[in-house]
Design a protein around this motif. Structure first.
Motif, PDB file in Angstrom:
ATOM      1  N   UNK A  60       0.846  -1.191   0.000  1.00 17.65           N
ATOM      2  CA  UNK A  60       0.000   0.000   0.000  1.00 17.65           C
ATOM      3  C   UNK A  60       0.881   1.240   0.000  1.00 17.65           C
ATOM      4  N   UNK A  61       0.231   2.375  -0.207  1.00 18.37           N
ATOM      5  CA  UNK A  61       0.916   3.658  -0.235  1.00 18.37           C
ATOM      6  C   UNK A  61       0.400   4.511   0.918  1.00 18.37           C
ATOM      7  N   UNK A  62       1.299   5.055   1.718  1.00 19.94           N
ATOM      8  CA  UNK A  62       0.895   5.889   2.850  1.00 19.94           C
ATOM      9  C   UNK A  62       0.422   7.248   2.362  1.00 19.94           C
ATOM     10  N   UNK A  63      -0.123   8.030   3.299  1.00 19.71           N
ATOM     11  CA  UNK A  63      -0.649   9.346   2.929  1.00 19.71           C
ATOM     12  C   UNK A  63       0.420  10.255   2.345  1.00 19.71           C
ATOM     13  N   UNK A  64       1.687  10.048   2.725  1.00 20.61           N
ATOM     14  CA  UNK A  64       2.769  10.887   2.178  1.00 20.61           C
ATOM     15  C   UNK A  64       3.395  10.289   0.923  1.00 20.61           C
ATOM     16  N   UNK A  65       2.796   9.203   0.413  1.00 21.01           N
ATOM     17  CA  UNK A  65       3.267   8.620  -0.838  1.00 21.01           C
ATOM     18  C   UNK A  65       4.272   7.505  -0.709  1.00 21.01           C
ATOM     19  N   UNK A  66       4.637   7.114   0.506  1.00 23.76           N
ATOM     20  CA  UNK A  66       5.621   6.052   0.705  1.00 23.76           C
ATOM     21  C   UNK A  66       5.001   4.683   0.426  1.00 23.76           C
ATOM     22  N   UNK A  67       5.684   3.860  -0.349  1.00 17.80           N
ATOM     23  CA  UNK A  67       5.248   2.495  -0.605  1.00 17.80           C
ATOM     24  C   UNK A  67       5.711   1.586   0.529  1.00 17.80           C
ATOM     25  N   UNK A  68       4.789   0.724   0.993  1.00 14.42           N
ATOM     26  CA  UNK A  68       5.143  -0.184   2.081  1.00 14.42           C
ATOM     27  C   UNK A  68       4.616  -1.583   1.755  1.00 14.42           C
ATOM     28  N   UNK A  69       5.282  -2.575   2.323  1.00 18.20           N
ATOM     29  CA  UNK A  69       4.890  -3.971   2.161  1.00 18.20           C
ATOM     30  C   UNK A  69       4.799  -4.624   3.540  1.00 18.20           C
ATOM     31  N   UNK A  70       3.726  -5.385   3.741  1.00 18.69           N
ATOM     32  CA  UNK A  70       3.569  -6.132   4.992  1.00 18.69           C
ATOM     33  C   UNK A  70       3.418  -7.601   4.650  1.00 18.69           C
ATOM     34  N   UNK A  71       4.317  -8.416   5.141  1.00 21.50           N
ATOM     35  CA  UNK A  71       4.186  -9.869   5.016  1.00 21.50           C
ATOM     36  C   UNK A  71       3.349 -10.393   6.176  1.00 21.50           C
ATOM     37  N   UNK A  72       2.588 -11.452   5.935  1.00 24.14           N
ATOM     38  CA  UNK A  72       1.698 -11.945   6.981  1.00 24.14           C
ATOM     39  C   UNK A  72       1.447 -13.429   6.789  1.00 24.14           C
ATOM     40  N   UNK A  73       0.705 -13.988   7.735  1.00 23.68           N
ATOM     41  CA  UNK A  73       0.288 -15.385   7.633  1.00 23.68           C
ATOM     42  C   UNK A  73      -1.090 -15.497   7.017  1.00 23.68           C
ATOM     43  N   UNK A  74      -1.975 -14.534   7.349  1.00 26.76           N
ATOM     44  CA  UNK A  74      -3.335 -14.530   6.833  1.00 26.76           C
ATOM     45  C   UNK A  74      -3.747 -13.098   6.487  1.00 26.76           C
ATOM     46  N   UNK A  75      -4.696 -13.001   5.548  1.00 26.29           N
ATOM     47  CA  UNK A  75      -5.325 -11.727   5.214  1.00 26.29           C
ATOM     48  C   UNK A  75      -6.817 -11.846   5.484  1.00 26.29           C
ATOM     49  N   UNK A  76      -7.362 -10.900   6.213  1.00 26.09           N
ATOM     50  CA  UNK A  76      -8.808 -10.822   6.438  1.00 26.09           C
ATOM     51  C   UNK A  76      -9.363  -9.742   5.515  1.00 26.09           C
ATOM     52  N   UNK A  77     -10.111 -10.143   4.515  1.00 30.16           N
ATOM     53  CA  UNK A  77     -10.703  -9.188   3.572  1.00 30.16           C
ATOM     54  C   UNK A  77     -12.027  -8.675   4.086  1.00 30.16           C
ATOM     55  N   UNK A  78     -11.993  -7.478   4.673  1.00 33.93           N
ATOM     56  CA  UNK A  78     -13.172  -6.907   5.329  1.00 33.93           C
ATOM     57  C   UNK A  78     -13.566  -5.580   4.675  1.00 33.93           C
ATOM     58  N   UNK A  79     -13.266  -5.421   3.389  1.00 33.99           N
ATOM     59  CA  UNK A  79     -13.433  -4.131   2.729  1.00 33.99           C
ATOM     60  C   UNK A  79     -14.645  -4.061   1.820  1.00 33.99           C
TER      61      UNK A  79
END
Length: 403
Positions: A153-172
């Protein structure tokens, strides 16, 4: 969290669960995971102010209240006022009171508008040290069938970030990125258009004594409390009607006629829109390490107030499944997540469809025809006069039987 360089050079982090969306489903998942000792990060594309003001459902049903209570969250999560379980169904101006009380002990349903629930869940999660990131733009999900999915995702200031995880909860929700991350053909979509439209109106006007559903030859109408000094109204209309075709005088005239209340107090209308009543179920509710929660997996007709409550039920099932996996290395809950949730989803879809057809067919015979109208009126008469029919209705309204 450890911050490293991602494969594209952006800062990379790691957590157990990435939760996409900070509505009732996502915030419930996050709070329950936090209580389970499972770390998670919530990504929400909107601002905190926007999310906190979204006006939607207003009743947290009995089963959901007891779910929050079992997690020790009822006092912190639920605002609003106690709901006495009385629902008024008014037929041609004649009042009939039905109850959703099944005689069981424990906390009862609450009148709690969605924005109040969201505000309280947000505060509880942040007060407990939760990681909630608003204005997360351009969210994308990757490697969902592997052992370590990633969310970018991209933060409000435009920085790209990556988060590794075990599970994703799609609640959108129905239009979020989570379900679109699933390849075509993996999920079966079961959709139904009820052929009915509603005009929904929010007004600064006195709420009713009880949630009110009204049947009349002019069409369906409803009146629900949304706070001590505000109300939500619904009026049956053509599915593709323009809200601009409903100026204030027309709205109040229609409400007074259909609700059978010529003295209904009016007030400033703060919002109005039209929408089609539709139902949608995606099966299964997961793909690899992605689990769909709430509206991302299913949409239910608003009749019966099941949409938000189904999302809360999904969140509970998912959080318990992750807790068992993390702490006990037991993946049974994850493997059966979709099956357990869909059993409840289809049960509530059937109830909502039944109530939708009954209250609309019993009123305006133009579309239903006199035969369907008479059948619907017979169902209502049975509800009002048969203790057995009333008991079945109460059981479905309370949302119990979560197995």
């Amino acid at each position: 969290m450890t911050v490293e360089a991602g494969e594209l050079g952006e800062p990379s982090e790691s957590t157990t669960v990435v939760v996409i969306g900070a509505g009732p489903a996502g915030l419930t998942v996050a709070n329950l995971l936090r209580r389970s000792g499972v770390d998670c990060v919530v990504l929400e594309r909107r601002s905190r102010e926007y999310v906190a003001q979204r006006q939607r459902a207003g009743i947290v049903e009995t089963r959901a209240v007891r779910m929050f209570d079992s997690w020790g969250l009822a006092d912190r999560a639920l605002g609003g006022i106690p709901y006495d379980g009385i629902l008024e169904i008014r037929v041609d101006g004649e009042t009939h009171l039905v109850t959703d009380s099944d005689g069981s002990e424990g906390p009862q349903a609450r009148l709690c508008p969605q924005q109040v629930l969201v505000q309280k869940l947000t505060a509880a999660y942040l007060d407990d040290g939760g990681d909630l990131r608003f204005e997360a733009a351009d969210v994308s999900l990757h490697d969902l069938t592997g052992d370590r999915p990633t969310a970018r995702y991209r933060t409000a200031d435009g920085t790209l970030r990556t988060i590794a995880c075990t599970f994703v909860a799609g609640c959108d929700g129905d239009h979020g990125v989570s379900r679109t991350a699933v390849p075509d053909g993996v999920l079966s979509a079961h959709a139904f258009d009820h052929g009915i439209g509603w005009l929904t109106v929010l007004a600064d006007a006195p709420p009713p004594a009880h949630p009110l559903l009204a049947v009349s030859p002019q069409g369906f109408a409803a009146h629900f409390p949304r706070g001590p000094h505000s109300s939500r109204y619904y009026l049956q209309c053509p599915p593709d009607d323009d809200p601009g075709a409903w100026p204030d005088p027309r709205v109040w005239d229609a409400l007074r006629t259909r609700l059978g209340d010529p003295a209904l107090a009016s007030g400033p209308i703060t919002d109005r829109e039209t929408f089609r009543l539709r139902s949608l179920v995606h099966d299964p509710m997961h793909y690899g390490r992605l689990f769909l929660v709430g509206d991302a997996a299913h949409i239910v007709s608003p009749m019966g107030g099941k949409g938000m409550n189904l999302a809360l039920y999904d969140a509970d099932v998912f959080a318990r499944a992750v807790r068992s996996f993390v702490h006990d290395n037991d993946d049974t809950g994850l493997r059966t997540y979709s099956q357990r949730c869909l059993r409840r989803v289809w049960n509530d879809q059937e109830f909502s469809h039944w109530l939708t057809r009954t209250l609309h067919d019993a009123g305006d015979a133009t579309d239903a025809g006199p035969f369907q109208r008479s059948l619907a009126r017979a169902r209502l008469d049975r509800l009002f006069t048969s203790p057995a029919a009333g008991g079945a209705f109460a059981e479905l309204m309370t949302g119990l039987d979560p197995a």
